[in-house]
Design an enzyme around this catalytic site. Structure first.
Site, PDB file in Angstrom:
ATOM      1  N   GLY A   1      20.349  58.732  32.793  1.00 40.22           N
ATOM      2  CA  GLY A   1      21.119  59.970  32.748  1.00 40.22           C
ATOM      3  C   GLY A   1      22.554  59.741  32.308  1.00 40.22           C
ATOM      4  N   ASN A   2      23.033  58.497  32.466  1.00 38.70           N
ATOM      5  CA  ASN A   2      24.356  58.130  31.968  1.00 38.70           C
ATOM      6  C   ASN A   2      24.374  57.959  30.458  1.00 38.70           C
ATOM      7  OD1 ASN A   2      25.167  56.668  34.948  1.00 38.70           O
ATOM      8  ND2 ASN A   2      26.815  57.601  33.761  1.00 38.70           N
ATOM      9  N   SER A   3      23.206  57.817  29.846  1.00 42.05           N
ATOM     10  CA  SER A   3      23.129  57.566  28.408  1.00 42.05           C
ATOM     11  C   SER A   3      23.897  58.625  27.632  1.00 42.05           C
ATOM     12  CB  SER A   3      21.669  57.566  27.950  1.00 42.05           C
ATOM     13  OG  SER A   3      20.978  56.467  28.496  1.00 42.05           O
TER      14      SER A   3
ATOM     15  N   THR B   1      24.941  53.241  26.805  1.00 36.49           N
ATOM     16  CA  THR B   1      23.675  53.271  26.071  1.00 36.49           C
ATOM     17  C   THR B   1      22.485  52.756  26.856  1.00 36.49           C
ATOM     18  OG1 THR B   1      24.772  53.080  23.928  1.00 36.49           O
ATOM     19  CG2 THR B   1      22.499  52.357  24.022  1.00 36.49           C
TER      20      THR B   1
ATOM     21  N   ASP C   1      21.664  53.861  17.823  1.00 42.30           N
ATOM     22  CA  ASP C   1      21.390  54.734  18.966  1.00 42.30           C
ATOM     23  C   ASP C   1      22.535  55.726  19.189  1.00 42.30           C
ATOM     24  OD1 ASP C   1      19.866  55.822  20.979  1.00 42.30           O
ATOM     25  OD2 ASP C   1      20.564  54.435  22.512  1.00 42.30           O
TER      26      ASP C   1
ATOM     27  N   HIS D   1      18.579  58.299  21.470  1.00 41.93           N
ATOM     28  CA  HIS D   1      17.383  58.414  22.305  1.00 41.93           C
ATOM     29  C   HIS D   1      17.467  59.584  23.280  1.00 41.93           C
ATOM     30  CE1 HIS D   1      19.714  55.953  25.304  1.00 41.93           C
ATOM     31  NE2 HIS D   1      19.042  56.707  26.162  1.00 41.93           N
TER      32      HIS D   1
END
Length: 461
Positions: free
Chosen positions: A217-219, A235, A145, A115
């Site tokens: 933003g950590n994704s 995630t 993902d 994503h």
């Protein structure tokens, strides 16, 4: 602002004794330096040496995608555009940011979330040392993902991938990423739970839950153990306000490594299937079947002509291990079979009555989900045959596995777990049957569903 150092020192000290973690401490100062400021920090437990080794492998990712300048849905109607002779819609650039992890320095591979890069026209990676590089998308998998990027640069630092199966609830972990676009940030916490599923975040769910702060933003960032090994890819968060409330989720490193290998080799994930319907072997079910404390996945249905039937599997068998690794339930079995490439051979440890057998099975290619349902009430739904391993129920019909948020299928009232058994009174036994029926695109669709054990009719215009 309250002083958090005493709390952190206490945690670190307890780790050193209770968990046997190796914490680096500053060497006590010599008498000659006893009066210096450096001496004041002697013997203080710290994770800094580990982070100095790991953080160069965590990168910031910036994505530029194109979006229509107008939001009015009428502009997307070809008839409306032709009648009013409207010009083509203008595109506007849209920026988004996330994180990634360098997992192979020699090949420049960066693992991140699907994503984060989905729909990106331009993807750039910024290293900790300030270098900004253009990235190539090798492959992406929406169901887990995960996405794999490649950058061309020298002197890269990669992180070692750990064994997520060895994690235990209560283990300390560190999350590294780029929350709110602030730049690289480190937070710490513990593993709150393992094997989280049923959250309808992704198609294949086996999340590590942590209370280490994870925010937008950590994704795609790293979840690491105290010895600096990558144990998960951050995630998602569960939050009513969109920010961290202590419930974050990460894709386990073992799943990420499996997906990464397929993306690197094929550019996509080639999923497999056995052709079985499965369900959890609950304590009550185990007691009823006189299986004691046995754990695994119970085979409830065998699809005719499937790999499972050819291998000799039978209804009532309990799969307790795959290639010697224990199976913890139906979700675990589904994930591991689904992420095994078609054509691969696996050994299933099966409990049948009082006997235990090891049965070799060749994984088949998974049937594709409904390919093109755009413009229909089923747009945005991910579906499977009820007889497939993924449905966990067996029988005929089509199972709604997940729904895209805000999609036509979600708005129509469909729910994950619904089983479509007929469309406009025409029975459907498989995704192929449903595909043929939906291809006619009737004005009104009456879906006959099984939901929570009961039947209902859902009429959609």
């Amino acid at each position: 602002m309250p002083d958090l150092c005493p709390r952190f020192h206490g945690i670190a000290a307890s780790l050193a004794f209770a968990l046997g973690a190796i914490l680096i401490t500053v060497t006590p100062a010599s008498p000659e330096t006893a009066g210096s400021s450096a001496a004041s920090t002697s013997s203080v437990p710290t994770l800094a040496p580990m982070l100095e080794q790991v953080t160069p492998a965590v990168v910031n990712i910036a994505v530029v995608s194109k979006a229509p300048a107008e939001d009015n849905p009428l502009y997307s109607d070809p008839g409306f555009r032709r009648f009013f002779d409207l010009p083509q819609q203008q595109q506007r650039a849209r920026m988004s940011a996330g994180s990634g992890v360098i997992v192979d320095a020699a090949r420049g591979y960066v693992l991140t979330n699907h994503h984060v890069v989905d729909g990106g026209a331009e993807i750039s990676v910024t290293l900790k040392d300030g270098r900004r590089l253009s990235a190539k998308l090798i492959g992406s998998d929406k169901e887990t993902d995960l996405a794999l990027l490649q950058i061309d640069a020298h002197n890269l630092t990669a992180i070692q991938i750990g064994d997520s199966d060895a994690l235990k609830v209560g283990d300390y972990v560190v999350a590294i990423g780029n929350p709110f676009g602030l730049g690289q940030t480190v937070t710490s916490g513990i593993v709150s739970a393992l094997g989280r599923s049923g959250l309808n975040i992704e198609g294949y769910e086996d999340f590590i839950q942590t209370d280490a702060s994870i925010n937008p933003g950590n994704s795609g960032g790293a979840l690491v153990t105290l010895d600096g090994k990558l144990i998960g890819i951050n995630t998602a968060i569960l939050s009513p306000a969109g920010a961290n409330v202590g419930i974050g989720f990460a894709v386990p490193s073992n799943m990420a490594a499996s997906v990464m290998d397929q993306l690197a080799n094929h550019g996509k994930v080639e999923r497999g299937k056995l052709g079985i319907g499965i369900q959890d072997l609950t304590p009550d079910l185990a007691e009823a079947l006189r299986l004691g404390d046995l754990r695994g996945a119970l085979i409830a249905n065998i699809e005719p002509g499937s790999a499972a039937e050819r291998a000799g599997l039978k209804t009532g068998d309990v799969v307790t291990a795959i290639d010697g690794r224990p199976v913890h339930g139906s979700t675990d079995l589904r994930n591991r079979i689904g992420l095994t490439p078609a054509g691969s051979k696996v050994s299933l440890t099966v409990k049948r009555g009082d006997d235990e057998q090891i049965i070799a099975v060749t994984i088949e290619a998974e049937e594709k989900a409904l390919p093109d349902v755009s413009g229909t009430p089923l747009e945005g739904a991910r579906m499977r045959d009820a007889s497939s391993a993924g449905s966990q129920i067996g029988g005929s019909g089509v199972v709604i596995e997940s729904l895209a948020s805000g999609s036509a299928a979600a708005r129509a009232g469909l729910r994950p777990g619904d089983i479509i058994v007929a469309v406009n009174r025409v029975p459907v036994a498989s995704v192929a049957d449903l595909r043929r029926t939906i291809a006619e695109r009737p004005a009104i669709v009456a879906l006959e569903l099984i939901r929570d054990g009961g039947r209902l009719l859902l009429v959609i215009r």
